[in-house]
Design a protein around this motif. Structure first.
Motif, short mmCIF file in Angstrom:
data_model
loop_
_atom_site.label_atom_id
_atom_site.label_comp_id
_atom_site.label_asym_id
_atom_site.label_seq_id
_atom_site.Cartn_x
_atom_site.Cartn_y
_atom_site.Cartn_z
N HIS A 29 24.12 -6.41 -9.89
CA HIS A 29 23.96 -7.68 -9.17
C HIS A 29 24.02 -7.52 -7.65
O HIS A 29 24.40 -8.45 -6.94
CB HIS A 29 24.99 -8.72 -9.64
CG HIS A 29 24.90 -9.03 -11.10
ND1 HIS A 29 25.67 -8.39 -12.05
CD2 HIS A 29 24.10 -9.88 -11.79
CE1 HIS A 29 25.36 -8.85 -13.25
NE2 HIS A 29 24.40 -9.75 -13.12
N ALA A 83 17.58 -12.33 -6.10
CA ALA A 83 18.71 -13.22 -5.87
C ALA A 83 18.77 -14.31 -6.93
O ALA A 83 19.84 -14.61 -7.48
CB ALA A 83 18.61 -13.83 -4.48
N CYS A 140 19.85 -12.79 -10.41
CA CYS A 140 21.27 -12.42 -10.46
C CYS A 140 22.17 -13.64 -10.38
O CYS A 140 23.20 -13.71 -11.05
CB CYS A 140 21.58 -11.43 -9.34
SG CYS A 140 20.86 -9.79 -9.62
N ASP A 141 21.80 -14.62 -9.54
CA ASP A 141 22.59 -15.85 -9.48
C ASP A 141 22.58 -16.57 -10.82
O ASP A 141 23.61 -17.08 -11.28
CB ASP A 141 22.06 -16.77 -8.39
CG ASP A 141 22.40 -16.28 -6.98
OD1 ASP A 141 23.10 -15.24 -6.86
OD2 ASP A 141 21.98 -16.93 -6.01
N ALA A 181 25.78 -17.40 -13.32
CA ALA A 181 26.11 -18.82 -13.19
C ALA A 181 27.29 -19.21 -14.07
O ALA A 181 28.08 -20.10 -13.71
CB ALA A 181 24.90 -19.67 -13.53
N TYR A 239 27.22 -14.96 -5.13
CA TYR A 239 25.92 -15.63 -5.26
C TYR A 239 25.16 -15.45 -3.96
O TYR A 239 25.75 -15.38 -2.88
CB TYR A 239 26.11 -17.11 -5.58
CG TYR A 239 26.84 -17.32 -6.89
CD1 TYR A 239 26.24 -17.04 -8.10
CD2 TYR A 239 28.16 -17.77 -6.90
CE1 TYR A 239 26.91 -17.21 -9.30
CE2 TYR A 239 28.84 -17.95 -8.10
CZ TYR A 239 28.21 -17.66 -9.29
OH TYR A 239 28.87 -17.80 -10.48
N HIS A 240 23.85 -15.37 -4.08
CA HIS A 240 23.04 -14.94 -2.94
C HIS A 240 22.33 -16.07 -2.21
O HIS A 240 22.17 -16.00 -1.00
CB HIS A 240 22.02 -13.90 -3.41
CG HIS A 240 22.66 -12.69 -4.03
ND1 HIS A 240 22.97 -12.63 -5.37
CD2 HIS A 240 23.08 -11.53 -3.49
CE1 HIS A 240 23.55 -11.47 -5.64
NE2 HIS A 240 23.62 -10.78 -4.53
N HIS A 241 21.89 -17.08 -2.95
CA HIS A 241 21.25 -18.18 -2.24
C HIS A 241 22.32 -19.03 -1.56
O HIS A 241 23.34 -19.35 -2.17
CB HIS A 241 20.43 -19.05 -3.19
CG HIS A 241 19.56 -20.02 -2.46
ND1 HIS A 241 20.03 -21.23 -1.99
CD2 HIS A 241 18.26 -19.94 -2.07
CE1 HIS A 241 19.05 -21.87 -1.36
NE2 HIS A 241 17.97 -21.11 -1.40
N LEU A 256 23.71 -22.09 -3.54
CA LEU A 256 24.51 -21.73 -4.71
C LEU A 256 25.80 -21.04 -4.28
O LEU A 256 26.85 -21.24 -4.89
CB LEU A 256 23.68 -20.83 -5.63
CG LEU A 256 22.38 -21.44 -6.14
CD1 LEU A 256 21.67 -20.48 -7.10
CD2 LEU A 256 22.62 -22.78 -6.80
N GLN A 257 25.71 -20.25 -3.25
CA GLN A 257 26.90 -19.58 -2.72
C GLN A 257 27.94 -20.62 -2.32
O GLN A 257 29.13 -20.48 -2.64
CB GLN A 257 26.50 -18.73 -1.51
CG GLN A 257 27.61 -17.88 -0.95
CD GLN A 257 27.10 -17.07 0.23
OE1 GLN A 257 27.60 -17.21 1.34
NE2 GLN A 257 26.09 -16.24 0.01
N TRP A 278 28.94 -22.79 -5.81
CA TRP A 278 29.43 -22.10 -6.99
C TRP A 278 30.57 -21.12 -6.72
O TRP A 278 31.39 -20.88 -7.60
CB TRP A 278 28.27 -21.33 -7.66
CG TRP A 278 27.26 -22.19 -8.31
CD1 TRP A 278 27.23 -23.55 -8.37
CD2 TRP A 278 26.09 -21.73 -9.02
NE1 TRP A 278 26.13 -23.99 -9.06
CE2 TRP A 278 25.41 -22.90 -9.47
CE3 TRP A 278 25.56 -20.49 -9.30
CZ2 TRP A 278 24.23 -22.83 -10.19
CZ3 TRP A 278 24.38 -20.41 -10.03
CH2 TRP A 278 23.72 -21.56 -10.47
N THR A 279 30.62 -20.53 -5.54
CA THR A 279 31.57 -19.44 -5.29
C THR A 279 33.03 -19.87 -5.47
O THR A 279 33.80 -19.13 -6.12
CB THR A 279 31.36 -18.83 -3.90
OG1 THR A 279 30.03 -18.32 -3.83
CG2 THR A 279 32.35 -17.70 -3.64
#
Length: 220
Positions: free
Chosen positions: A127, A137, A140-141, A145, A191-193, A196-197, A200-201
């Motif tokens: 990832h 990205a 992997c995100d 999830a 998380y890459h976007h 979402l980072q 979600w993080t």
């Protein structure tokens, strides 16, 4: 899984294959059914059709984040198509990438698209994604999830993973799982976007930390 839902998933597979430039037909349908059969293997508890569907749903919801979302969809279908809990290291990801290459080549998917799907599948081993890799990205995100689910959802995920590794003694599992959780927590970005980072993080880190604490040896 009921037949209607399975048929719906195969329709999504067919649409993605068409979306990358291959012709539809019975062979495409058969390949989708073959992949579904893999995701339904009886030894799976987390890496099941439910996980496949969840990943595809995230890809669909955030398709605008990707450059070529249909390639990401095909990679999602293939990324855990080979799954043996007893395999070492990244053997499952490499075998899944090999399967994706053979399957998509046989369906007439353009060579450049096959190479890209193979690359994306291999990314799910660690990832780690380059900053400009929008497709990687998103895949992997989507794959991670589940880590940002509610505590109840996360606990069901963790329990299912333990069931897949029922052959591993508890002490060995705790040590191995601890290493995995620590590595996830140490990633520069889970998380890459950016959206979402941000969203979600915090929940994912809370879930991972909670499980890591539960895995720690009891005092004394």
């Amino acid at each position: 899984m009921d037949d209607d839902r399975g048929a719906g998933l195969v329709d999504r597979w067919r649409a993605a294959v068409r979306g990358v430039g291959a012709s539809d037909g019975p062979a495409v349908t058969h390949a989708g059914q073959e992949l579904l059969a893999r995701w339904r293997e009886p030894h799976r508890r987390y890496h099941t059709v439910r996980h496949l569907t969840a990943v595809l749903d995230v890809v669909d919801a955030y398709a605008g984040f990707a450059d070529r979302p249909d390639l990401v969809r095909l990679a999602a279908w293939c990324h855990d198509a080979v799954y043996d809990p007893r395999a070492a290291g990244d053997a499952n990801e490499r075998a899944s990438a090999d399967l994706a290459e053979a399957l998509l080549t046989g369906l007439g998917v353009p060579a450049a698209a096959v190479v890209e799907v193979r690359r994306l599948v291999l990314l799910t081993a660690g990832h780690a994604v380059d900053a400009d890799d929008r497709d990687g990205a998103l895949l992997c995100d989507a794959d991670l999830a589940v880590l940002a689910g509610t505590p109840e959802e996360y606990d069901r995920y963790a329990a299912a993973v333990r069931q897949e590794y029922a052959h591993v003694p508890d002490g060995d599992f705790r040590r191995g799982r601890t290493r995995i959780l620590a590595s996830l927590l140490s990633l520069p970005t889970l998380y890459h976007h950016p959206r979402l980072q941000t969203h979600w993080t915090p929940q994912a880190h809370a879930n991972l930390t909670r499980e890591l604490t539960a895995l720690a040896p009891s005092p004394g």
